[in-house]
Design a protein around this motif. Structure first.
Motif, PDB file in Angstrom:
ATOM      1  N   THR A   1      -6.250  -0.294   2.059  1.00  0.00           N
ATOM      2  CA  THR A   1      -6.969   1.006   2.101  1.00  0.00           C
ATOM      3  C   THR A   1      -6.460   1.897   1.000  1.00  0.00           C
ATOM      4  N   SER A   2      -5.175   1.784   0.428  1.00  0.00           N
ATOM      5  CA  SER A   2      -4.648   2.647  -0.403  1.00  0.00           C
ATOM      6  C   SER A   2      -5.551   3.092  -1.681  1.00  0.00           C
TER       7      SER A   2
ATOM      8  N   GLY B   1      -1.049   7.126  10.184  1.00  0.00           N
ATOM      9  CA  GLY B   1      -0.703   8.171   9.186  1.00  0.00           C
ATOM     10  C   GLY B   1      -1.963   8.068   8.057  1.00  0.00           C
ATOM     11  N   LYS B   2      -1.418   8.887   7.057  1.00  0.00           N
ATOM     12  CA  LYS B   2      -2.547   8.832   5.926  1.00  0.00           C
ATOM     13  C   LYS B   2      -1.625   9.045   4.577  1.00  0.00           C
ATOM     14  N   TRP B   3      -2.372   8.929   3.500  1.00  0.00           N
ATOM     15  CA  TRP B   3      -1.806   8.848   2.173  1.00  0.00           C
ATOM     16  C   TRP B   3      -0.904  10.047   1.792  1.00  0.00           C
ATOM     17  N   THR B   4      -1.421  11.329   2.377  1.00  0.00           N
ATOM     18  CA  THR B   4      -0.828  12.466   2.240  1.00  0.00           C
ATOM     19  C   THR B   4       0.669  12.500   2.771  1.00  0.00           C
TER      20      THR B   4
ATOM     21  N   CYS C   1       3.386 -12.871   2.463  1.00  0.00           N
ATOM     22  CA  CYS C   1       4.399 -13.222   3.657  1.00  0.00           C
ATOM     23  C   CYS C   1       3.629 -14.331   4.585  1.00  0.00           C
TER      24      CYS C   1
ATOM     25  N   ARG D   1      -9.352   2.243   7.909  1.00  0.00           N
ATOM     26  CA  ARG D   1      -8.180   3.354   8.329  1.00  0.00           C
ATOM     27  C   ARG D   1      -7.483   2.414   9.385  1.00  0.00           C
TER      28      ARG D   1
ATOM     29  N   LEU E   1      -7.958  12.877  -1.115  1.00  0.00           N
ATOM     30  CA  LEU E   1      -7.553  14.284  -0.902  1.00  0.00           C
ATOM     31  C   LEU E   1      -6.047  14.150  -0.395  1.00  0.00           C
TER      32      LEU E   1
ATOM     33  N   GLU F   1       3.543  -8.187  -1.803  1.00  0.00           N
ATOM     34  CA  GLU F   1       2.260  -7.789  -1.558  1.00  0.00           C
ATOM     35  C   GLU F   1       1.441  -8.850  -1.805  1.00  0.00           C
ATOM     36  N   GLN F   2       0.399  -9.308  -0.746  1.00  0.00           N
ATOM     37  CA  GLN F   2      -0.300 -10.487  -0.869  1.00  0.00           C
ATOM     38  C   GLN F   2      -1.186 -10.371  -2.259  1.00  0.00           C
TER      39      GLN F   2
ATOM     40  N   THR G   1     -10.563   9.037   0.170  1.00  0.00           N
ATOM     41  CA  THR G   1     -11.205  10.257  -0.176  1.00  0.00           C
ATOM     42  C   THR G   1     -10.676  10.818  -1.533  1.00  0.00           C
TER      43      THR G   1
ATOM     44  N   GLY H   1       0.655  -1.260  -0.054  1.00  0.00           N
ATOM     45  CA  GLY H   1      -0.244  -0.103  -0.015  1.00  0.00           C
ATOM     46  C   GLY H   1       0.768   1.436   0.046  1.00  0.00           C
ATOM     47  N   ALA H   2       0.140   2.240   0.467  1.00  0.00           N
ATOM     48  CA  ALA H   2       1.061   3.564   0.331  1.00  0.00           C
ATOM     49  C   ALA H   2       2.274   3.361   1.278  1.00  0.00           C
ATOM     50  N   THR H   3       2.026   2.962   2.228  1.00  0.00           N
ATOM     51  CA  THR H   3       3.396   3.136   3.298  1.00  0.00           C
ATOM     52  C   THR H   3       4.499   1.987   2.793  1.00  0.00           C
TER      53      THR H   3
HETATM   54  C1  LIG Z   1     -12.325   6.048   4.215  1.00  0.00           C
HETATM   55  C2  LIG Z   1     -10.967   6.424   4.091  1.00  0.00           C
HETATM   56  C3  LIG Z   1     -10.445   7.784   3.414  1.00  0.00           C
HETATM   57  C4  LIG Z   1      -9.410   8.130   3.392  1.00  0.00           C
HETATM   58  N1  LIG Z   1      -9.128   9.549   2.988  1.00  0.00           N
HETATM   59  C5  LIG Z   1      -7.808  10.288   2.841  1.00  0.00           C
HETATM   60  C6  LIG Z   1      -7.561  10.934   2.056  1.00  0.00           C
HETATM   61  O1  LIG Z   1      -8.387  11.614   1.392  1.00  0.00           O
HETATM   62  N2  LIG Z   1      -6.456  11.461   2.148  1.00  0.00           N
HETATM   63  C7  LIG Z   1      -5.280  10.917   2.873  1.00  0.00           C
HETATM   64  O2  LIG Z   1      -4.219  11.375   2.799  1.00  0.00           O
HETATM   65  N3  LIG Z   1      -5.588   9.609   3.284  1.00  0.00           N
HETATM   66  C8  LIG Z   1      -6.713   9.108   3.438  1.00  0.00           C
HETATM   67  N4  LIG Z   1      -7.081   7.874   4.170  1.00  0.00           N
HETATM   68  C9  LIG Z   1      -5.915   7.289   4.742  1.00  0.00           C
HETATM   69  C10 LIG Z   1      -5.004   6.494   3.912  1.00  0.00           C
HETATM   70  O3  LIG Z   1      -5.697   5.654   2.787  1.00  0.00           O
HETATM   71  C11 LIG Z   1      -4.461   5.530   4.568  1.00  0.00           C
HETATM   72  O4  LIG Z   1      -3.629   5.772   5.647  1.00  0.00           O
HETATM   73  C12 LIG Z   1      -3.445   4.562   3.613  1.00  0.00           C
HETATM   74  O5  LIG Z   1      -3.743   4.267   2.389  1.00  0.00           O
HETATM   75  C13 LIG Z   1      -2.946   3.269   4.364  1.00  0.00           C
HETATM   76  O6  LIG Z   1      -1.790   2.684   3.804  1.00  0.00           O
HETATM   77  P1  LIG Z   1      -0.958   1.565   4.021  1.00  0.00           P
HETATM   78  O7  LIG Z   1      -0.103   1.194   3.065  1.00  0.00           O
HETATM   79  O8  LIG Z   1      -0.551   1.591   5.557  1.00  0.00           O
HETATM   80  O9  LIG Z   1      -2.358   0.365   4.392  1.00  0.00           O
HETATM   81  P2  LIG Z   1      -2.899  -0.548   2.944  1.00  0.00           P
HETATM   82  O10 LIG Z   1      -3.118   0.243   1.816  1.00  0.00           O
HETATM   83  O11 LIG Z   1      -4.123  -1.386   3.504  1.00  0.00           O
HETATM   84  O12 LIG Z   1      -1.712  -1.523   2.574  1.00  0.00           O
HETATM   85  C14 LIG Z   1      -1.349  -2.729   3.378  1.00  0.00           C
HETATM   86  C15 LIG Z   1      -1.183  -3.835   2.267  1.00  0.00           C
HETATM   87  O13 LIG Z   1      -0.617  -4.909   3.092  1.00  0.00           O
HETATM   88  C16 LIG Z   1      -0.963  -5.932   2.354  1.00  0.00           C
HETATM   89  N5  LIG Z   1      -0.649  -7.285   3.281  1.00  0.00           N
HETATM   90  C17 LIG Z   1      -1.213  -7.605   4.560  1.00  0.00           C
HETATM   91  N6  LIG Z   1      -0.916  -8.648   4.800  1.00  0.00           N
HETATM   92  C18 LIG Z   1       0.187  -9.175   3.994  1.00  0.00           C
HETATM   93  C19 LIG Z   1       1.084 -10.290   3.956  1.00  0.00           C
HETATM   94  N7  LIG Z   1       0.769 -11.082   5.021  1.00  0.00           N
HETATM   95  N8  LIG Z   1       1.863 -10.451   2.952  1.00  0.00           N
HETATM   96  C20 LIG Z   1       1.945  -9.486   1.963  1.00  0.00           C
HETATM   97  N9  LIG Z   1       1.177  -8.461   1.852  1.00  0.00           N
HETATM   98  C21 LIG Z   1      -0.038  -8.273   2.948  1.00  0.00           C
HETATM   99  C22 LIG Z   1      -2.520  -5.854   2.072  1.00  0.00           C
HETATM  100  O14 LIG Z   1      -2.977  -6.580   0.993  1.00  0.00           O
HETATM  101  C23 LIG Z   1      -2.420  -4.416   1.720  1.00  0.00           C
HETATM  102  O15 LIG Z   1      -2.421  -4.141   0.418  1.00  0.00           O
HETATM  103  C24 LIG Z   1      -8.376   7.385   4.167  1.00  0.00           C
HETATM  104  C25 LIG Z   1      -8.469   6.207   4.711  1.00  0.00           C
HETATM  105  C26 LIG Z   1      -9.982   5.716   4.835  1.00  0.00           C
HETATM  106  C27 LIG Z   1     -10.180   4.395   5.308  1.00  0.00           C
END
Ligand SMILES: Cc1cc2nc3c(=O)[nH]c(=O)nc-3n(C[C@H](O)[C@H](O)[C@H](O)COP(=O)(O)OP(=O)(O)OC[C@H]3O[C@@H](n4cnc5c(N)ncnc54)[C@H](O)[C@@H]3O)c2cc1C
Length: 540
Positions: A54-55, A368-371, A189, A335, A61, A46-47, A59, A25-27
């Motif tokens: 979530t990414s 955190g968040k995407w931004t 993983c 989230r 933004l 990535e699984q 919204t 995802g984003a992180t």
């Molecule tokens: C409704 C909503 C609106 C939002 N709006 C905004 C916005 O407008 N602006 C903003 O800045 N932020 C926003 N956010 C926050 C932002 O989307 C998240 O903070 C961000 O996308 C989180 O990214 P992540 O990589 O941590 O998680 P994720 O995107 O969930 O990535 C985690 C990844 O890990 C993978 N994974 C899990 N287990 C395993 C494993 N065992 N092996 C391999 N891969 C695995 C998953 O498949 C997944 O793809 C919003 C969030 C929500 C829910």
């Protein structure tokens, strides 16, 4: 970016990777870019598909978070505003400035929000956008043609950023790959490799072939979003829950419900939530909610109360309100929120995200968040260098362009998200007349884009193309179902797959996409949260 060559690099890696990231995802993707840009040897697994979690469900933004101002969380807003400016510079092909209008229905709302937004402008400093200002009733009605005029006194206009979340994730995967990282989707993983109690790598399973891979690494970053606790428990069965998932849903409407180029923002609904209606890819995205979820899932669905909340508020603030049949798509995301108390034992590097290093050396990053993904990546790679015993290096991503960066104006709207790749995508489509036609009359995409996605963006399934390479699933779920057989045929020809594969892909995609069709019973959450009788809670 090529899946097979990334897998080959993993199989033939003699030395351990410096940084191994779980989660695309984003992180995780941001971390892969950061670590690779510093010259480290990097692998990411990535699984499912990149941004499947979530990414791709935000919204959309790029914002400082106006509502955090209300909580007095200035440092968080400052950091996000700084990152907003950097992202607009480094991914200018995917980020644009957008005007938001807060309509006022009480005399004090204009001055109240106006003052707060002046603080917001000021905090952005030299990375600021156009300044906010108060609007008359007439100006408000001109900018928001369909807003409820009854009791409207005026409004406030401010500017923030908007982007395409899944496209940015794909571009980050490409950036990491361009910098030499091995990035693989559909590779889960399933275990940790340990030596003398310390994490020394992971066991991964290729979901396409079932091949088991042992990937050795000096440091392992757990960037699995709402699933971080699963990996933490693989490391230590006694570890406490770090993350509480909170669901937010959006509906997508035709553009006629919010004509013009201005978004609508309601900072505080009657029950204390924030509501956005935002023009995006010639549609309108309306949301969101904030509902606790006990069991995170990769395909969350909207609760009845969440659907009612968003629909009733859309009808309240828009004169011509939507009926159920107008909704083109409904999507939900989770989230990853850090539990209160969880942070006590963590090295919290900012109030927004949390980094935790386990005694085994497993590094977990969440919140955190995407931004702010870039800053999160910088902080976690700093930690990874320490854990891996590498020399500390300087982060290089502040001014680094993301794959696709361009300032050129691309005339074809559907090719704009490809940025600097747009000419090559157009060239591919020009090479064969069969690739030029549209995928579907109600969608902006062309057939040749699918071929591009397979060849250059690691698309492996119909869902990858219709949900995250294009955004067909959220722009019009029904139309995306209708075009699935065409997409499956184009992909099968590229990937050398059989007719059975095509049929299986269409069936799988149809079952999934029905969950996004608002009037289809499959789109409603009927178990888990609903059974527990949970109610959406007030937004923080
Ligand atoms: C409704 C909503 C609106 C939002 N709006 C905004 C916005 O407008 N602006 C903003 O800045 N932020 C926003 N956010 C926050 C932002 O989307 C998240 O903070 C961000 O996308 C989180 O990214 P992540 O990589 O941590 O998680 P994720 O995107 O969930 O990535 C985690 C990844 O890990 C993978 N994974 C899990 N287990 C395993 C494993 N065992 N092996 C391999 N891969 C695995 C998953 O498949 C997944 O793809 C919003 C969030 C929500 C829910």
């Amino acid at each position: 970016m090529n899946r097979e060559s990334s897998l080959d690099r993993i199989r033939s890696a003699g030395e351990p990777f410096d940084v191994l990231i779980v989660g695309g995802g984003a992180t995780g993707l941001g971390s892969a870019v950061d670590a690779a840009a510093r010259g480290h040897k990097v692998c990411l697994v990535e699984q499912h598909d990149f941004a499947k979690g979530t990414s791709s469900r935000s919204t959309k933004l790029v914002h400082g978070g106006v509502r955090y101002l209300r909580q007095g969380n200035i440092s968080l807003v400052l950091e996000a505003l700084r990152e907003r400016g950097r992202l607009a510079q480094n991914a200018s092909h995917l980020v644009r400035e957008l005007a938001f209008v807060i309509p006022s229905y009480k005399w004090w709302e204009g001055p109240f929000y106006g003052v707060g937004l002046k603080v917001y402008d000021h905090l952005a400093g030299k990375l600021g956008l156009e300044p906010s200002r108060m609007l008359s009733r007439e100006e408000t009605l001109r900018l928001l043609a369909n807003v409820e005029p009854k009791n409207l006194t005026g409004g406030v206009i401010y500017h923030d950023g908007q982007f395409d979340d899944a496209r940015l994730a794909i571009n980050l995967a490409q950036t990491a790959s361009d910098l030499g990282a091995a990035v693989v989707n559909y590779c889960r993983c399933v275990g940790l490799v340990k030596e003398a109690g310390l994490v020394a790598g992971i066991l991964a399973r290729d979901a396409e072939t079932g091949e088991e891979l042992t990937i050795r690494a000096r440091s392992v970053i757990n960037a699995t979003g709402v699933f971080v606790d699963e990996l933490r428990r693989l490391d230590d069965r006694r570890s406490q829950h770090l993350v509480a998932a909170s669901q937010g849903i959006h509906i997508v409407l035709p553009r006629e419900f919010l004509p013009g180029e201005t978004a609508l923002m309601v900072p505080k609904t009657a029950d204390g939530r924030v509501l956005f209606a935002v023009p995006w890819h010639d549609r309108v995205v309306v949301g969101t909610t904030d509902t606790p979820v006990s069991e995170p899932s990769l395909e969350p669905r909207a609760l009845g109360e969440e659907r009612d909340f968003v629909m009733s508020h859309a009808r309240r603030f828009l004169v011509k309100g939507p009926s159920d049949g107008d909704v083109l798509s409904v999507f939900a995301g989770l989230r990853p929120l850090v539990r209160a108390g969880g942070a006590a034992s963590t090295a919290a590097l900012s109030r927004d995200h949390t980094i935790l290093v386990a005694p085994s050396g497993l590094i977990t990053i969440t919140g955190g968040k995407w931004t702010t993904y870039r800053k999160m990546a910088e902080d976690v790679v700093d930690q990874a260098e320490t854990v891996a015993g590498l020399d500390a290096t300087r982060c290089r991503t502040e001014d680094m362009r993301v794959h696709g960066w361009t300032r050129d104006r691309i005339p074809e709207a559907n090719l704009r998200p490809y940025g600097s790749d747009a000419a090559a995508v157009a060239g591919l489509m020009g090479s064969s007349p069969s690739l030029a036609p549209k995928l579907h009359a109600a969608l902006p995409y062309q057939r040749g884009e699918v071929v591009w996605h397979v060849r250059h963006e690691m698309a492996r399934s119909v869902e990858d193309v219709l949900s995250r390479r294009t955004r067909a699933l959220v722009l019009d779920a029904r139309a995306s179902i209708e075009t699935a057989p065409l997409v499956a045929g184009l992909m099968a020809a590229e990937l050398g797959r059989t007719k059975e594969w095509e049929a299986g892909q269409v069936a799988q995609y149809t079952a999934l996409a029905r969950r996004y069709v608002f009037t289809d019973p499959a789109s409603r959450e009927t178990h888990a949260m609903a059974k527990e009788g949970r109610k959406p809670r007030r937004t923080r």
